[in-house]
Design a protein around this motif. Sequence first.
Motif, short mmCIF file in Angstrom:
data_model
loop_
_atom_site.label_atom_id
_atom_site.label_comp_id
_atom_site.label_asym_id
_atom_site.label_seq_id
_atom_site.Cartn_x
_atom_site.Cartn_y
_atom_site.Cartn_z
N VAL A 89 0.84 -1.20 0.00
CA VAL A 89 0.00 0.00 0.00
C VAL A 89 0.88 1.25 0.00
CG1 VAL A 89 -1.69 1.32 1.32
CG2 VAL A 89 -1.95 -1.15 1.10
N ALA A 90 1.92 1.26 0.84
CA ALA A 90 2.82 2.42 0.90
C ALA A 90 3.52 2.64 -0.43
CB ALA A 90 3.85 2.22 2.02
N VAL A 91 3.92 1.55 -1.09
CA VAL A 91 4.60 1.68 -2.39
C VAL A 91 3.66 2.27 -3.44
CG1 VAL A 91 5.62 0.38 -4.30
CG2 VAL A 91 6.28 -0.15 -1.94
N VAL A 92 2.43 1.77 -3.48
CA VAL A 92 1.44 2.29 -4.43
C VAL A 92 1.19 3.77 -4.19
CG1 VAL A 92 -0.96 2.17 -5.18
CG2 VAL A 92 0.33 0.07 -4.81
N PHE A 93 0.94 4.14 -2.93
CA PHE A 93 0.70 5.55 -2.62
C PHE A 93 1.91 6.40 -2.97
CE2 PHE A 93 -2.53 4.41 0.93
CZ PHE A 93 -3.54 4.34 -0.03
N GLY A 94 3.11 5.88 -2.72
CA GLY A 94 4.32 6.63 -3.03
C GLY A 94 4.47 6.90 -4.51
N LEU A 95 4.18 5.91 -5.34
CA LEU A 95 4.28 6.09 -6.79
C LEU A 95 3.24 7.09 -7.30
CD1 LEU A 95 4.84 2.37 -7.88
CD2 LEU A 95 6.54 4.21 -7.85
N VAL A 96 2.02 6.97 -6.80
CA VAL A 96 0.96 7.90 -7.21
C VAL A 96 1.31 9.32 -6.79
CG1 VAL A 96 -1.45 8.54 -6.87
CG2 VAL A 96 -0.83 6.14 -7.21
N LEU A 97 1.79 9.47 -5.57
CA LEU A 97 2.15 10.80 -5.06
C LEU A 97 3.32 11.38 -5.84
CD1 LEU A 97 1.25 12.81 -2.95
CD2 LEU A 97 2.80 11.73 -1.31
N CYS A 98 4.28 10.55 -6.20
CA CYS A 98 5.44 11.02 -6.98
C CYS A 98 4.98 11.58 -8.33
CB CYS A 98 6.43 9.88 -7.17
SG CYS A 98 7.97 10.36 -7.97
N ALA A 99 4.07 10.86 -9.00
CA ALA A 99 3.56 11.33 -10.29
C ALA A 99 2.79 12.63 -10.13
CB ALA A 99 2.66 10.26 -10.90
N ALA A 100 1.97 12.73 -9.08
CA ALA A 100 1.20 13.95 -8.86
C ALA A 100 2.11 15.14 -8.55
CB ALA A 100 0.21 13.74 -7.72
N LEU A 101 3.16 14.90 -7.79
CA LEU A 101 4.11 15.98 -7.49
C LEU A 101 4.80 16.45 -8.76
CD1 LEU A 101 5.80 14.53 -4.28
CD2 LEU A 101 4.34 16.55 -4.39
N GLN A 102 5.16 15.51 -9.63
CA GLN A 102 5.87 15.89 -10.85
C GLN A 102 5.03 16.80 -11.73
OE1 GLN A 102 5.51 15.12 -14.30
NE2 GLN A 102 7.44 16.20 -14.75
#
Length: 254
Positions: A63-76
């Motif tokens: 779950v943490a990995v999925v959220f981290g990837l989604v958040l990274c894309a949104a930040l970019q």
Amino acid sequence: MSAALIGLNVCVAAITLLGLGYFARVRMPRPPVGKYEPPDVLVVMAVVMLAPLLYLELPRTAVAVVFGLVLCAALQFTLAPLLGGLGAALLAVLAVAVTGGLALADRTLAVLVLTDVLLAVAVVGVATMWAQSGFKSVHTAWFAGLLAVYDLLATGLSSVMDRFAAQVMGLPFAPLLAVTRGDPPVALGLGDLLLIVLFPLVAAKAYGRAAALLAGALGVLASSAISVLFATGTLTGAFPLMVVLGPVIVAQHL
């Protein structure tokens, strides 16, 4: 708890103002979506409804990995108009990597603060992209109304969101604007925060600055009113904020 509740609503107000400022000054690249229609809102709702059920079946690390990837894309894509594509990507990856590293080092307070900051930036970017790419006041009203019904069922009448909050609380990149992790935690869900930030932006586009400021003020007021009930002990457990916020948004649109 009262101080934490005040801090939470100050954060909500600050993120709402940040969203209005970003929306007014930054033009994001428009995704090739044409225009939004009611079925598009239903698709978004389906994703919102199914996501917690999926996450409940995953290990916490996944779950943490999925959220981290989604958040990274949104930040970019949020930072790209300000820093350029490469600079935004590097900063997003660095921010996510630092937050993950602090989580591995068990620096819980630092992870809480960084997750809140990254979540705030991402919400501002997503809300701005939706508002600038054709998401209208009527779509937001439909979305808010449907979310109110879903929140009542998932939070008020069942344990789905309670179990989801227990699953993600304490994780890096958790979809919660959290001030404390106590029992109960002082936190606001990602969906609630997104609607509070989004509606002032679509109101600004449709009706002007005065409507946007009113929408922002009423969103923060709705959150603050529920906080008062928690501070006075009237509420003690999870509360479906969209049951209040949804009708407020629908009423403003009407």
